[in-house]
Design a protein around this motif. Structure first.
Motif, PDB file in Angstrom:
ATOM      1  N   ILE A 246      -5.235  -2.452   8.195  1.00 20.21           N
ATOM      2  CA  ILE A 246      -4.028  -1.631   8.207  1.00 20.21           C
ATOM      3  C   ILE A 246      -3.421  -1.600   6.816  1.00 20.21           C
ATOM      4  CG2 ILE A 246      -2.562  -3.553   8.944  1.00 20.21           C
ATOM      5  CD1 ILE A 246      -1.071  -1.321  10.669  1.00 20.21           C
ATOM      6  N   GLY A 247      -2.898  -0.421   6.430  1.00 19.46           N
ATOM      7  CA  GLY A 247      -2.316  -0.285   5.103  1.00 19.46           C
ATOM      8  C   GLY A 247      -3.340  -0.546   4.020  1.00 19.46           C
ATOM      9  N   SER A 248      -2.993  -1.408   3.081  1.00 17.00           N
ATOM     10  CA  SER A 248      -3.903  -1.734   1.978  1.00 17.00           C
ATOM     11  C   SER A 248      -5.087  -2.566   2.437  1.00 17.00           C
ATOM     12  CB  SER A 248      -3.143  -2.483   0.881  1.00 17.00           C
ATOM     13  OG  SER A 248      -2.519  -3.639   1.411  1.00 17.00           O
ATOM     14  N   GLY A 249      -5.000  -3.177   3.622  1.00 19.25           N
ATOM     15  CA  GLY A 249      -6.122  -3.893   4.207  1.00 19.25           C
ATOM     16  C   GLY A 249      -6.743  -4.925   3.289  1.00 19.25           C
ATOM     17  N   PHE A 250      -8.067  -4.906   3.211  1.00 21.15           N
ATOM     18  CA  PHE A 250      -8.785  -5.902   2.415  1.00 21.15           C
ATOM     19  C   PHE A 250      -8.556  -5.717   0.913  1.00 21.15           C
ATOM     20  CE2 PHE A 250     -10.964  -6.440   6.412  1.00 21.15           C
ATOM     21  CZ  PHE A 250     -11.224  -7.802   6.437  1.00 21.15           C
ATOM     22  N   GLN A 251      -8.140  -4.528   0.506  1.00 21.96           N
ATOM     23  CA  GLN A 251      -7.843  -4.320  -0.911  1.00 21.96           C
ATOM     24  C   GLN A 251      -6.667  -5.179  -1.364  1.00 21.96           C
ATOM     25  OE1 GLN A 251      -7.266  -0.155  -1.691  1.00 21.96           O
ATOM     26  NE2 GLN A 251      -9.448   0.337  -1.519  1.00 21.96           N
ATOM     27  N   ALA A 252      -5.796  -5.550  -0.439  1.00 19.05           N
ATOM     28  CA  ALA A 252      -4.632  -6.364  -0.788  1.00 19.05           C
ATOM     29  C   ALA A 252      -5.035  -7.715  -1.370  1.00 19.05           C
ATOM     30  CB  ALA A 252      -3.759  -6.572   0.452  1.00 19.05           C
ATOM     31  N   ALA A 253      -6.218  -8.195  -1.003  1.00 15.72           N
ATOM     32  CA  ALA A 253      -6.671  -9.497  -1.495  1.00 15.72           C
ATOM     33  C   ALA A 253      -6.876  -9.501  -3.008  1.00 15.72           C
ATOM     34  CB  ALA A 253      -7.965  -9.901  -0.796  1.00 15.72           C
ATOM     35  N   GLY A 254      -7.079  -8.333  -3.596  1.00 16.14           N
ATOM     36  CA  GLY A 254      -7.306  -8.238  -5.029  1.00 16.14           C
ATOM     37  C   GLY A 254      -6.128  -7.696  -5.796  1.00 16.14           C
ATOM     38  N   MET A 255      -4.953  -7.591  -5.129  1.00 18.93           N
ATOM     39  CA  MET A 255      -3.776  -7.007  -5.770  1.00 18.93           C
ATOM     40  C   MET A 255      -2.743  -8.075  -6.110  1.00 18.93           C
ATOM     41  SD  MET A 255      -3.403  -3.644  -3.276  1.00 18.93           S
ATOM     42  CE  MET A 255      -2.019  -2.925  -4.157  1.00 18.93           C
ATOM     43  N   LEU A 265      13.998   2.392  -0.840  1.00 21.85           N
ATOM     44  CA  LEU A 265      14.912   3.412  -1.326  1.00 21.85           C
ATOM     45  C   LEU A 265      16.194   3.342  -0.499  1.00 21.85           C
ATOM     46  CD1 LEU A 265      12.328   6.313  -1.683  1.00 21.85           C
ATOM     47  CD2 LEU A 265      13.391   5.020  -3.553  1.00 21.85           C
ATOM     48  N   PRO A 266      17.302   3.943  -0.969  1.00 23.68           N
ATOM     49  CA  PRO A 266      18.573   3.840  -0.241  1.00 23.68           C
ATOM     50  C   PRO A 266      18.527   4.280   1.214  1.00 23.68           C
ATOM     51  CG  PRO A 266      18.958   4.674  -2.456  1.00 23.68           C
ATOM     52  CD  PRO A 266      17.462   4.621  -2.268  1.00 23.68           C
ATOM     53  N   ASP A 267      17.633   5.225   1.559  1.00 26.86           N
ATOM     54  CA  ASP A 267      17.568   5.701   2.945  1.00 26.86           C
ATOM     55  C   ASP A 267      16.698   4.828   3.836  1.00 26.86           C
ATOM     56  OD1 ASP A 267      15.072   6.312   1.986  1.00 26.86           O
ATOM     57  OD2 ASP A 267      15.132   8.453   2.489  1.00 26.86           O
ATOM     58  N   GLY A 268      16.188   3.720   3.292  1.00 25.00           N
ATOM     59  CA  GLY A 268      15.384   2.802   4.102  1.00 25.00           C
ATOM     60  C   GLY A 268      13.902   3.064   4.045  1.00 25.00           C
ATOM     61  N   THR A 269      13.498   4.183   3.433  1.00 28.34           N
ATOM     62  CA  THR A 269      12.062   4.424   3.234  1.00 28.34           C
ATOM     63  C   THR A 269      11.587   3.603   2.036  1.00 28.34           C
ATOM     64  OG1 THR A 269      12.458   6.353   1.814  1.00 28.34           O
ATOM     65  CG2 THR A 269      12.256   6.746   4.190  1.00 28.34           C
ATOM     66  N   THR A 270      10.289   3.631   1.780  1.00 31.84           N
ATOM     67  CA  THR A 270       9.747   2.861   0.671  1.00 31.84           C
ATOM     68  C   THR A 270       8.951   3.758  -0.267  1.00 31.84           C
ATOM     69  OG1 THR A 270       7.805   2.255   2.021  1.00 31.84           O
ATOM     70  CG2 THR A 270       9.648   0.710   1.977  1.00 31.84           C
ATOM     71  N   THR A 271       8.875   3.362  -1.522  1.00 29.65           N
ATOM     72  CA  THR A 271       8.198   4.179  -2.535  1.00 29.65           C
ATOM     73  C   THR A 271       6.694   4.208  -2.329  1.00 29.65           C
ATOM     74  OG1 THR A 271       8.128   2.262  -4.010  1.00 29.65           O
ATOM     75  CG2 THR A 271       9.994   3.776  -4.250  1.00 29.65           C
ATOM     76  N   THR A 272       6.142   3.138  -1.774  1.00 30.38           N
ATOM     77  CA  THR A 272       4.723   3.059  -1.427  1.00 30.38           C
ATOM     78  C   THR A 272       4.606   2.607   0.020  1.00 30.38           C
ATOM     79  OG1 THR A 272       4.664   0.782  -2.279  1.00 30.38           O
ATOM     80  CG2 THR A 272       3.972   2.538  -3.792  1.00 30.38           C
ATOM     81  N   ASN A 273       3.393   2.599   0.527  1.00 26.46           N
ATOM     82  CA  ASN A 273       3.209   2.202   1.933  1.00 26.46           C
ATOM     83  C   ASN A 273       2.006   1.278   2.077  1.00 26.46           C
ATOM     84  OD1 ASN A 273       3.677   2.088   4.705  1.00 26.46           O
ATOM     85  ND2 ASN A 273       2.599   3.991   5.136  1.00 26.46           N
ATOM     86  N   HIS A 274       1.939   0.281   1.202  1.00 25.57           N
ATOM     87  CA  HIS A 274       0.848  -0.687   1.301  1.00 25.57           C
ATOM     88  C   HIS A 274       0.902  -1.462   2.621  1.00 25.57           C
ATOM     89  CE1 HIS A 274      -0.329   0.205  -2.748  1.00 25.57           C
ATOM     90  NE2 HIS A 274       0.813  -0.204  -3.261  1.00 25.57           N
ATOM     91  N   SER A 275       2.091  -1.551   3.220  1.00 28.51           N
ATOM     92  CA  SER A 275       2.242  -2.269   4.491  1.00 28.51           C
ATOM     93  C   SER A 275       1.677  -1.493   5.665  1.00 28.51           C
ATOM     94  CB  SER A 275       3.726  -2.564   4.753  1.00 28.51           C
ATOM     95  OG  SER A 275       4.290  -3.367   3.741  1.00 28.51           O
ATOM     96  N   GLY A 276       1.385  -0.209   5.466  1.00 24.74           N
ATOM     97  CA  GLY A 276       0.840   0.599   6.551  1.00 24.74           C
ATOM     98  C   GLY A 276       1.826   0.869   7.657  1.00 24.74           C
TER      99      GLY A 276
END
Length: 355
Positions: A246-255, A265-276
């Motif tokens: 999910i999200g960045s998945g196994f790629q997260a291990a190298g980040m 962001l102020p509205d509660g959204t996020t600039t990226t979605n690595h969390s999926g």
């Protein structure tokens, strides 16, 4: 066989075998008063059914559903919804020659060891035929989630794959490709690969991506009932699935954390979605993005060495009707299991909010 029921509050129990008279299911705890769009259900069934193109099993099933209970005058009554799907195009004779042999990478050996007996006709209960029931149930409960859009698509077959999640996909766009890959140039390459494999009598694996839009923040439970854990369990229950991320998945291990963290962001959204779309096991309102990896279809049209029930070495001459790659037909299955998970958590959240 005990584990035939899926879900916590909203539950689906499935029954039937590949070459039995019918397969079917019982959906329980669907709220009363839901107006059912039967055509939407059949549309999803048509996307999964065999015989729809030269790239899938030629078994010819209409997969027309008969609802037996729980629906009156087009609306749910709040009681268990029972339904059946007939098995109209059975060719059990195709399996007579392998009834004593264990097909490599099938469930023949393990079912025999567990139960001391197995239905060898098309794999019996272990057949992917059972997933038609899941698609029917998923298409029905998806109607509990009117603001949620669940779209799955083929992102990889063999070594041919997309570079990233395709965020602007729709089911109609996905279905413009015979192979259900929304990237035209990759879709053509995949079709050429399947043509070659079909001539060689071989098979190949693939990956399905799924993007869910419109999920509100707050669905999911901490610790053992995390939303992404439930999605992973659902996907890994599908025949031939070998991986889930999910999200960045196994790629997260190298980040690094400085790159991986999703800044608010102020509205509660996020600039990226690595969390999926899920943090701490709970949806955060962003798109839920995950991938499901499928192994190659185990039945291939080539002779294979194996053993029989007596432990004797034999040569298996494959018979039957099978897909060279399962992922095009698995797209609505992934969508269905996603809908079942989200609808279950949606109803759980409604109960908790009312306490």
């Amino acid at each position: 066989m005990a584990a035939n029921t899926f879900g916590t509050l909203l539950t689906l129990t499935t029954f039937g075998e590949s070459h039995g008279e019918a397969i079917g299911g019982i959906l329980d705890h669907v709220p009363a008063g839901l107006q059912i769009d039967f055509q939407a259900i059949q549309n999803q069934m048509n996307r999964r059914r065999p015989g729809q193109s030269q790239w899938v099993s030629p078994r010819n099933e209409s997969d027309a559903i008969t609802f037996l209970s729980g629906i009156f005058e087009g609306k749910t009554t709040g009681t268990p919804i029972g339904f059946i799907i007939p098995n109209a195009d059975k060719k059990s004779v195709d399996y007579d020659k392998i009834k004593d042999a264990y097909r490599p990478s099938h469930a023949d050996f393990t079912y025999d060891k567990k139960y001391g007996f197995r239905d060898y006709r098309g794999g019996g209960r272990s057949s992917a035929r059972e997933t038609a029931v899941r698609v029917a149930a998923g298409a029905l409960v998806e109607q509990l989630l009117p603001n949620v859009q669940i779209t799955a698509y083929v992102s990889q077959i063999g070594s041919i794959k997309t570079d990233s999640y395709q965020n602007n996909v729709t089911r109609s766009l996905v279905d413009q490709s015979e192979i259900r890959c929304p990237v035209p140039e990759l879709s053509q390459q995949m079709l050429e690969l399947l043509t070659d494999l079909k001539q060689k009598g071989d098979s190949v694996g693939g990956v399905i991506d799924c993007i869910v839009k419109g999920v509100p923040a707050g669905l999911g439970e901490p610790i053992f009932d995390k939303l992404h854990a439930a999605l992973g369990r659902a996907m890994l229950s599908i025949n031939a699935v070998k991986g889930f991320e999910i999200g960045s998945g196994f790629q997260a291990a190298g980040m690094f954390g400085s790159r991986h963290n999703d800044t608010f962001l102020p509205d509660g959204t996020t600039t990226t979605n690595h969390s999926g779309g899920i943090q701490g096991g709970i949806s955060n309102g962003m798109d839920i993005c995950f991938r499901v990896a499928f192994k190659p279809v185990a039945t291939i049209m080539q002779d294979q060495k194996t053993i029989n029930a007596l432990g004797e070495e034999v040569v298996l001459e494959a018979k039957g009707r099978h897909d060279p790659c399962v992922v095009p037909r698995a797209v609505p299955i992934v969508e269905a299991m996603t809908a079942l998970v989200l609808a279950d958590f949606y109803l759980l959240q409604k109960i908790q909010s009312s306490i």
